[in-house]
Motif scaffolding. Structure first.
Motif, PDB file in Angstrom:
ATOM      1  N   SER A   1      -4.058   7.539  -0.578  1.00 58.30           N
ATOM      2  CA  SER A   1      -3.527   7.970   0.713  1.00 58.30           C
ATOM      3  C   SER A   1      -4.642   8.628   1.525  1.00 58.30           C
ATOM      4  O   SER A   1      -5.797   8.678   1.100  1.00 58.30           O
ATOM      5  CB  SER A   1      -2.381   8.967   0.517  1.00 58.30           C
ATOM      6  OG  SER A   1      -2.897  10.243   0.161  1.00 58.30           O
TER       7      SER A   1
ATOM      8  N   SER B   1       6.334  -3.021  -0.619  1.00 54.75           N
ATOM      9  CA  SER B   1       5.717  -2.169   0.406  1.00 54.75           C
ATOM     10  C   SER B   1       4.326  -2.664   0.774  1.00 54.75           C
ATOM     11  O   SER B   1       3.902  -2.549   1.929  1.00 54.75           O
ATOM     12  CB  SER B   1       5.661  -0.717  -0.074  1.00 54.75           C
ATOM     13  OG  SER B   1       4.822  -0.581  -1.202  1.00 54.75           O
TER      14      SER B   1
ATOM     15  N   PHE C   1      -1.821   2.793   3.610  1.00 52.59           N
ATOM     16  CA  PHE C   1      -0.970   3.812   3.000  1.00 52.59           C
ATOM     17  C   PHE C   1      -1.505   5.225   3.245  1.00 52.59           C
ATOM     18  O   PHE C   1      -1.233   6.150   2.477  1.00 52.59           O
ATOM     19  CB  PHE C   1      -0.815   3.549   1.501  1.00 52.59           C
ATOM     20  CG  PHE C   1      -0.001   2.313   1.190  1.00 52.59           C
ATOM     21  CD1 PHE C   1       1.358   2.271   1.476  1.00 52.59           C
ATOM     22  CD2 PHE C   1      -0.600   1.191   0.648  1.00 52.59           C
ATOM     23  CE1 PHE C   1       2.107   1.144   1.211  1.00 52.59           C
ATOM     24  CE2 PHE C   1       0.141   0.053   0.367  1.00 52.59           C
ATOM     25  CZ  PHE C   1       1.499   0.021   0.657  1.00 52.59           C
TER      26      PHE C   1
ATOM     27  N   VAL D   1       3.066   2.652  -5.305  1.00 56.98           N
ATOM     28  CA  VAL D   1       3.737   1.844  -4.289  1.00 56.98           C
ATOM     29  C   VAL D   1       4.321   0.592  -4.939  1.00 56.98           C
ATOM     30  O   VAL D   1       3.984   0.250  -6.073  1.00 56.98           O
ATOM     31  CB  VAL D   1       2.773   1.461  -3.148  1.00 56.98           C
ATOM     32  CG1 VAL D   1       2.302   2.698  -2.391  1.00 56.98           C
ATOM     33  CG2 VAL D   1       1.580   0.677  -3.673  1.00 56.98           C
TER      34      VAL D   1
END
Length: 290
Positions: A186, A218, A204, A214
């Motif tokens: 992230s 997604s 992300f 994830v």
């Protein structure tokens, strides 16, 4: 005249014995009465930081996977990723231990502190923190000049990459840490900062933890234009998703896990490799610099 000389010598001696204090990655002040001469590293990236800081000859022990530079392979081992032997550390008679904030041996590290061993906690969150810690470890080891040179070189190389690639056409990137379960990075990860320095956009980035899990759905929904993983096997799982821009253009790339997984001085080499992969993605996607 003689009295003045004696006074100057006394003042110089006092300065030489002045305590050394730095703030570590946990926000704690680490103070040494004199430069460290026997250092134990409890995390591989700290071993690399110490050698980069010119303190390699003061490192007397390390943990498993401390294999860079070559000289680090010869150091006695006192533990590994999951923990270390307190007795093995103490046998080395350290005057400084470098630990990791996210390591799995917090209780043993606290015991070291209670035994009176100075502990510097390493916690590089962003690429620039690598240079900061090189400088701090150099001060603690009395190798400040060498450390500052290494830190400056690192900063200059990182800035050059940012200047060269940061303004190029953005590429939507999915960075895959593992295939099953699927973990990524992230905006709280230093790898995200490297992606941005290369002109990429982490799909992300908005997730709340540094290394979130994830789902396949997604990833497909995020429509990445480039997918980067540590090995080809991890990339194979995406090839059946023909509509993914990364798959359609063939922008599936490997990047050695070692290149960016260790937040040490070699991180800038990993960043250069990452920038190269994203530039290749731009070519395959037909993107031009903005």
């Amino acid at each position: 005249m003689r009295r003045a000389l004696l006074l100057s010598a006394w003042l110089l001696a006092g300065a030489a014995q002045a305590a050394i204090s730095v703030e570590d990655g946990a926000g704690q002040t680490v103070t040494l009465a004199r430069p460290a001469q026997r250092i134990v590293s409890l995390v591989p990236h700290a071993t690399e930081l110490l050698f980069a800081a010119g303190a390699g000859d003061k490192v007397v022990a390390a943990v498993d996977y401390s294999d860079h530079p070559e000289a680090a392979k010869k150091l006695p081992r006192v533990g590994g990723y999951t923990g270390f032997s307190l007795e093995a550390v103490m046998r080395q008679r350290p005057d400084l231990v470098v630990a990791w904030r996210d390591g799995g041996a917090a209780r043993e590290v606290e015991r070291l502190k209670r035994l009176g061993v100075p502990v510097f906690v390493s916690h590089p969150l962003q690429p620039g923190d690598v240079a900061l810690e090189i400088g701090k470890l150099g001060r603690l080891a009395g190798t400040e000049a060498a450390a500052e040179r290494a830190a400056l070189q690192y900063r200059q190389r990182l800035a050059a990459l940012q200047q060269r690639y940061g303004g190029r056409a953005p590429v939507r990137v999915f960075y895959q840490l593992s295939p099953s379960p699927i973990f990524t990075v992230s905006g709280k990860s230093y790898i995200d900062a490297l992606i941005r320095a290369c002109g990429g956009v982490n799909v992300f980035a908005d997730l709340p933890v540094p290394a979130p899990q994830v789902s396949t759905a997604s990833v497909v929904a995020a429509q990445p234009q480039a997918i980067i993983a540590a090995d080809g096997a991890a990339l194979d799982m995406w090839r059946r998703w023909k509509a993914l821009p990364a798959v359609a253009s063939g922008a599936l790339f490997t990047l050695s896990d070692d290149a960016v997984s260790i937040p040490g001085p070699r991180l800038v080499d990993g960043a250069a490799a990452l920038c190269g992969r994203l530039d290749e993605a731009r070519q395959r996607l037909g993107l031009t610099a903005r």
